[in-house]
Design a protein around this motif. Structure first.
Motif, PDB file in Angstrom:
ATOM      1  N   GLY A 109       1.210  -1.290   0.083  1.00 57.33           N
ATOM      2  CA  GLY A 109       0.045   0.102  -0.308  1.00 57.33           C
ATOM      3  C   GLY A 109       0.693   1.540  -0.105  1.00 57.33           C
ATOM      4  N   HIS A 110       2.022   1.119   0.617  1.00 58.12           N
ATOM      5  CA  HIS A 110       2.831   2.592   0.883  1.00 58.12           C
ATOM      6  C   HIS A 110       3.530   2.846  -0.254  1.00 58.12           C
ATOM      7  CE1 HIS A 110       2.903   3.204   4.770  1.00 58.12           C
ATOM      8  NE2 HIS A 110       2.798   2.590   5.594  1.00 58.12           N
ATOM      9  N   LEU A 111       3.945   1.248  -0.676  1.00 57.21           N
ATOM     10  CA  LEU A 111       4.611   1.433  -2.557  1.00 57.21           C
ATOM     11  C   LEU A 111       3.813   2.095  -3.322  1.00 57.21           C
ATOM     12  CD1 LEU A 111       6.937  -1.711  -2.050  1.00 57.21           C
ATOM     13  CD2 LEU A 111       7.654  -0.001  -2.142  1.00 57.21           C
ATOM     14  N   GLN A 112       2.613   2.073  -3.208  1.00 65.12           N
ATOM     15  CA  GLN A 112       1.801   2.535  -4.416  1.00 65.12           C
ATOM     16  C   GLN A 112       1.835   4.170  -4.843  1.00 65.12           C
ATOM     17  OE1 GLN A 112      -2.968   2.737  -4.369  1.00 65.12           O
ATOM     18  NE2 GLN A 112      -1.941   1.659  -2.416  1.00 65.12           N
ATOM     19  N   TYR A 113       3.473   4.710  -4.037  1.00 66.50           N
ATOM     20  CA  TYR A 113       3.359   6.542  -3.554  1.00 66.50           C
ATOM     21  C   TYR A 113       5.359   6.102  -4.339  1.00 66.50           C
ATOM     22  CZ  TYR A 113      -1.243   6.815  -2.009  1.00 66.50           C
ATOM     23  OH  TYR A 113      -2.332   6.573  -2.018  1.00 66.50           O
ATOM     24  N   ALA A 114       5.388   7.213  -5.264  1.00 63.59           N
ATOM     25  CA  ALA A 114       6.315   7.512  -5.539  1.00 63.59           C
ATOM     26  C   ALA A 114       7.690   7.663  -4.999  1.00 63.59           C
ATOM     27  CB  ALA A 114       6.661   8.172  -6.906  1.00 63.59           C
ATOM     28  N   ASN A 115       7.277   8.628  -4.078  1.00 63.08           N
ATOM     29  CA  ASN A 115       8.733   8.780  -3.169  1.00 63.08           C
ATOM     30  C   ASN A 115       9.128   7.967  -1.502  1.00 63.08           C
ATOM     31  OD1 ASN A 115       8.614  10.964  -4.791  1.00 63.08           O
ATOM     32  ND2 ASN A 115       8.279  12.606  -3.107  1.00 63.08           N
ATOM     33  N   PHE A 116       8.000   6.716  -1.469  1.00 58.95           N
ATOM     34  CA  PHE A 116       8.359   5.608  -0.204  1.00 58.95           C
ATOM     35  C   PHE A 116       9.202   5.180  -0.409  1.00 58.95           C
ATOM     36  CE2 PHE A 116       7.199   1.635   0.897  1.00 58.95           C
ATOM     37  CZ  PHE A 116       7.064   1.801   2.919  1.00 58.95           C
ATOM     38  N   ARG A 117      10.274   4.936   0.443  1.00 59.32           N
ATOM     39  CA  ARG A 117      11.745   4.145   0.892  1.00 59.32           C
ATOM     40  C   ARG A 117      11.396   3.214   0.987  1.00 59.32           C
ATOM     41  NH1 ARG A 117      11.515   6.519  -3.431  1.00 59.32           N
ATOM     42  NH2 ARG A 117      12.637   7.572  -4.572  1.00 59.32           N
ATOM     43  N   GLY A 118      10.291   3.657   2.728  1.00 63.38           N
ATOM     44  CA  GLY A 118      11.382   2.601   3.978  1.00 63.38           C
ATOM     45  C   GLY A 118      10.279   3.015   4.917  1.00 63.38           C
ATOM     46  N   ILE A 119       9.981   2.075   5.928  1.00 63.69           N
ATOM     47  CA  ILE A 119       9.151   2.175   7.008  1.00 63.69           C
ATOM     48  C   ILE A 119      10.460   2.375   8.603  1.00 63.69           C
ATOM     49  CG2 ILE A 119       8.494   0.749   9.243  1.00 63.69           C
ATOM     50  CD1 ILE A 119       6.654   1.020   6.743  1.00 63.69           C
ATOM     51  N   ARG A 120       9.179   2.971   9.658  1.00 62.11           N
ATOM     52  CA  ARG A 120       9.845   3.287  10.825  1.00 62.11           C
ATOM     53  C   ARG A 120       9.101   2.958  12.087  1.00 62.11           C
ATOM     54  NH1 ARG A 120      11.569   8.833  14.075  1.00 62.11           N
ATOM     55  NH2 ARG A 120       9.584   8.868  13.697  1.00 62.11           N
ATOM     56  N   GLN A 121       9.539   1.106  12.817  1.00 60.69           N
ATOM     57  CA  GLN A 121       8.522   1.086  13.492  1.00 60.69           C
ATOM     58  C   GLN A 121       9.637   1.856  14.595  1.00 60.69           C
ATOM     59  OE1 GLN A 121       7.265  -2.794  13.610  1.00 60.69           O
ATOM     60  NE2 GLN A 121       5.855  -2.487  15.831  1.00 60.69           N
ATOM     61  N   SER A 122       9.430   2.155  15.621  1.00 58.20           N
ATOM     62  CA  SER A 122      10.168   2.422  16.262  1.00 58.20           C
ATOM     63  C   SER A 122      10.315   2.182  17.703  1.00 58.20           C
ATOM     64  CB  SER A 122       9.662   4.384  17.121  1.00 58.20           C
ATOM     65  OG  SER A 122      10.014   5.187  16.049  1.00 58.20           O
ATOM     66  N   MET A 123      11.652   1.041  17.991  1.00 59.86           N
ATOM     67  CA  MET A 123      11.400   0.022  18.692  1.00 59.86           C
ATOM     68  C   MET A 123      12.135   0.397  20.876  1.00 59.86           C
ATOM     69  SD  MET A 123      10.668  -2.184  17.024  1.00 59.86           S
ATOM     70  CE  MET A 123      11.053  -3.561  17.812  1.00 59.86           C
ATOM     71  N   ASN A 124      12.664   2.176  20.797  1.00 59.61           N
ATOM     72  CA  ASN A 124      12.776   2.141  21.924  1.00 59.61           C
ATOM     73  C   ASN A 124      11.694   0.992  23.167  1.00 59.61           C
ATOM     74  OD1 ASN A 124      13.037   4.709  20.007  1.00 59.61           O
ATOM     75  ND2 ASN A 124      14.071   5.558  21.732  1.00 59.61           N
ATOM     76  N   TYR A 125      12.657   1.352  24.232  1.00 59.35           N
ATOM     77  CA  TYR A 125      12.051  -0.097  25.045  1.00 59.35           C
ATOM     78  C   TYR A 125      12.885   0.767  26.549  1.00 59.35           C
ATOM     79  CZ  TYR A 125       9.686  -3.228  28.607  1.00 59.35           C
ATOM     80  OH  TYR A 125       9.519  -3.515  29.996  1.00 59.35           O
ATOM     81  N   HIS A 126      12.207   1.094  27.680  1.00 58.72           N
ATOM     82  CA  HIS A 126      12.968   1.864  28.877  1.00 58.72           C
ATOM     83  C   HIS A 126      12.394   1.753  30.137  1.00 58.72           C
ATOM     84  CE1 HIS A 126      14.912   5.265  31.467  1.00 58.72           C
ATOM     85  NE2 HIS A 126      15.827   5.955  30.371  1.00 58.72           N
ATOM     86  N   PRO A 127      13.086   2.013  31.284  1.00 58.50           N
ATOM     87  CA  PRO A 127      11.964   1.316  32.651  1.00 58.50           C
ATOM     88  C   PRO A 127      11.345   2.900  32.845  1.00 58.50           C
ATOM     89  CG  PRO A 127      14.587   1.167  32.830  1.00 58.50           C
ATOM     90  CD  PRO A 127      14.325   1.654  31.287  1.00 58.50           C
ATOM     91  N   ASP A 128      11.081   4.259  32.189  1.00 55.95           N
ATOM     92  CA  ASP A 128      11.242   4.645  32.449  1.00 55.95           C
ATOM     93  C   ASP A 128       9.894   4.638  31.293  1.00 55.95           C
ATOM     94  OD1 ASP A 128       9.397   7.291  32.969  1.00 55.95           O
ATOM     95  OD2 ASP A 128      10.980   8.584  32.737  1.00 55.95           O
ATOM     96  N   PRO A 129       8.337   4.568  32.491  1.00 51.38           N
ATOM     97  CA  PRO A 129       6.989   4.336  30.965  1.00 51.38           C
ATOM     98  C   PRO A 129       7.172   5.533  30.303  1.00 51.38           C
ATOM     99  CG  PRO A 129       6.334   3.994  33.067  1.00 51.38           C
ATOM    100  CD  PRO A 129       7.579   4.615  33.531  1.00 51.38           C
ATOM    101  N   ALA A 130       7.343   6.888  30.246  1.00 47.80           N
ATOM    102  CA  ALA A 130       7.479   8.410  29.232  1.00 47.80           C
ATOM    103  C   ALA A 130       8.536   7.642  28.113  1.00 47.80           C
ATOM    104  CB  ALA A 130       7.498   8.875  30.343  1.00 47.80           C
ATOM    105  N   LYS A 131       9.428   7.391  28.410  1.00 46.97           N
ATOM    106  CA  LYS A 131      10.225   6.817  26.951  1.00 46.97           C
ATOM    107  C   LYS A 131      10.146   5.733  26.367  1.00 46.97           C
ATOM    108  CE  LYS A 131      13.656   9.543  30.271  1.00 46.97           C
ATOM    109  NZ  LYS A 131      15.337   9.631  30.846  1.00 46.97           N
ATOM    110  N   THR A 132       9.005   5.293  26.912  1.00 46.57           N
ATOM    111  CA  THR A 132       9.041   3.460  25.946  1.00 46.57           C
ATOM    112  C   THR A 132       7.836   3.284  25.245  1.00 46.57           C
ATOM    113  OG1 THR A 132       9.384   2.533  28.473  1.00 46.57           O
ATOM    114  CG2 THR A 132       8.049   1.590  26.995  1.00 46.57           C
ATOM    115  N   TYR A 133       8.045   3.287  24.290  1.00 44.78           N
ATOM    116  CA  TYR A 133       7.448   3.221  22.577  1.00 44.78           C
ATOM    117  C   TYR A 133       7.012   1.847  22.589  1.00 44.78           C
ATOM    118  CZ  TYR A 133       9.547   7.528  21.337  1.00 44.78           C
ATOM    119  OH  TYR A 133       9.615   9.128  20.871  1.00 44.78           O
ATOM    120  N   LEU A 134       7.227   0.855  23.033  1.00 40.70           N
ATOM    121  CA  LEU A 134       6.873  -1.093  22.994  1.00 40.70           C
ATOM    122  C   LEU A 134       6.601  -1.522  24.769  1.00 40.70           C
ATOM    123  CD1 LEU A 134      10.142  -1.998  20.827  1.00 40.70           C
ATOM    124  CD2 LEU A 134       7.373  -1.588  20.090  1.00 40.70           C
TER     125      LEU A 134
END
Length: 297
Positions: A109-134
């Motif tokens: 679906g992303h690749l339908q668009y000419a300028n699409f190049r890749g994916i970011r899924q942020s993987m930050n995991y931290h003991p502080d809940p405010a800093k955790t993305y997973l």
């Protein structure tokens, strides 16, 4: 030093009036980079180009920015419409959760668009809940996540890696297991826990850099040093370049998030000052050529 053309390989745009970004539209939450209420307003291509007007900006890459998780392709669609109208951004890095069973369809679906190049899924995991993305650590080691990640190489797509330094050994393993996928480290390893962690960060960076398919974006340093100066960020910039080499590093703004801490000019003027003695060929790589190479611009 505006003789060097600039490609900014990490910035964001958002239209909170017409699109939905939970972290913005639903009000500020505790975050790794402090109180961000000052940037909860539309930030459009015109705003970005105005912030960058004093730099010799020739191309840019937009990174996913927490768009409506129910419609990740909607962000790419919106950005492509802007690029078709304005000429920026020239590359688009979207979002996907590699754990989802339909991730291959989402990538297409992303690749339908000419300028699409890749994916970011942020993987930050931290003991502080405010800093955790997973919701749990070491997601990248699970079979279901790796099954989805494998789809990138099949489509010649890159992966933007956002994490904390103590996770770098985990992602060194990922990079070695998927040597045909270009991985691009975000925000110099996102060191947000204070100068006392510098040695640990540097050691982890050395390990990650052993994987030849990992490049490093030097950016986001204000998120760990709200009152930064050229001299306070110099050790990080110089260490990153020494560790990854001038052929695998590039400078980026992280605007408008880093607008919380400084102007666009301050960021790139600092990078120019730190690299003033470098040969022009090396500065071309850091400010332009490597972004063009790694994002296929």
């Amino acid at each position: 030093m505006n003789d060097i053309p600039l490609i900014d390989p990490h910035h964001h745009l958002w239209d909170i009036t017409n699109n939905y970004y939970p972290w913005l539209n639903d009000g500020p939450k505790p975050s790794a980079f402090g109180d961000y209420s000052a940037i909860i307003s539309d930030y459009l291509i015109e705003d970005f180009l105005a912030d960058a007007k004093n730099q010799n900006l020739v191309k840019s890459v937009h990174l996913d920015v927490g768009y409506d998780p129910k419609d990740p392709v909607g962000e790419t669609r919106w950005l492509q419409s802007i690029a078709d109208r304005c000429g920026f951004p020239n590359g688009i890095v979207g979002y996907a959760d590699f754990r989802k069973p339909d991730v291959a369809d989402l990538l297409d679906g992303h690749l339908q668009y000419a300028n699409f190049r890749g994916i970011r899924q942020s993987m930050n995991y931290h003991p502080d809940p405010a800093k955790t993305y997973l919701d749990r650590p070491e997601v990248s080691r699970t079979p279901e996540w790796r099954r989805g990640f494998r789809e990138l190489a099949r489509r010649n797509l890159s992966y933007d890696l956002q994490l904390y330094y103590w996770q770098m050994a985990e992602f060194y393993d990922l990079a070695r297991d998927f040597p045909d996928t270009q991985i691009i480290l975000n925000h110099t390893g996102m060191q947000v826990d204070g100068q006392e962690h510098f040695d640990g960060w540097r050691k982890a960076m050395r390990k990650l850099a052993e994987a030849d398919n990992v490049a490093c974006k030097i950016s986001g340093l204000g998120m760990g040093d709200f009152t930064w100066t050229t001299e306070t960020i110099r050790p990080y910039v110089e260490a990153a370049i020494e560790i990854f080499g001038v052929d695998r590093c590039m400078f980026a703004s992280n605007f408008p998030v880093d607008k919380l801490f400084s102007s666009y000019d301050a960021i790139f003027d600092a990078f120019k000052s730190i690299t003033a003695a470098y040969p022009k060929s090396d500065r071309m790589k850091l400010f332009h050529d490597n972004a063009e190479k790694f994002y296929l611009l």
